[in-house]
Scaffold this active site. Structure first.
Site, PDB file in Angstrom:
ATOM      1  CB  CYS A 164      -0.352   0.158   1.367  1.00  7.11           C
ATOM      2  SG  CYS A 164      -0.495   0.110   3.250  1.00  7.11           S
ATOM      3  CB  CYS A 179      14.702   1.618  12.453  1.00  5.84           C
ATOM      4  SG  CYS A 179      14.567   3.510  13.971  1.00  5.84           S
TER       5      CYS A 179
END
Length: 146
Positions: free
Chosen positions: A110, A132
């Site tokens: 997406c 991260c």
């Protein structure tokens, strides 16, 4: 291991207008996932989580990471040393932090912003990479039958 480079993956398969994303996400989720903001360190739900299972994209539900690749980096955000599969994320060059080049990580399905990937920080991981990732971008899914 080589740092991931800018991605040439196919276009996202989940495409929505900004108005549709705003209806599906909270204002803060929208700011992080669709506008690239970052949640404050040490505040996310999954930063210290050790629960087994998978981590899906909050915006579209695609499985992005698993608990098997998660490790505690003490950086303030959930850290993974690899995605669940190579085609689950895409990479973009990011120079928004005072011109310093970083590699942004996005959901391949997406195109939502997830966080950044760093290399060569000395973590004892099989890839020498630290993904991260903002907790707000993820939804934990327990293993089947759990």
């Amino acid at each position: 291991h080589k740092r991931p480079s800018q991605d040439d993956s196919p276009p996202p398969s989940v495409v929505r207008t900004p108005e549709e994303w705003r209806r599906l996400l909270t204002p803060f989720e929208y700011r992080v996932l669709r506008e690239g903001a970052t949640e404050p360190p040490f505040t996310g739900a999954y930063e210290k989580s050790r629960e087994p299972g998978a981590y899906a994209c909050r915006a579209c539900g695609a499985i992005l990471f698993t608990s098997e690749e998660k490790f505690d980096s003490h950086c303030g955000w959930p850290s993974f040393f690899a995605p669940a599969a190579g085609d689950r994320v895409r990479y973009l060059r990011d120079t928004s932090l005072f011109g310093q080049a970083r590699t942004e990580v996005r959901c391949a399905a997406c195109d939502s912003h997830l966080g950044h990937v760093f290399e060569g920080e000395g973590y004892p991981t099989p890839t020498d990479l630290r993904y991260c990732i903002n907790s707000i971008c993820l939804v934990h899914q327990p293993p089947p039958g759990a």
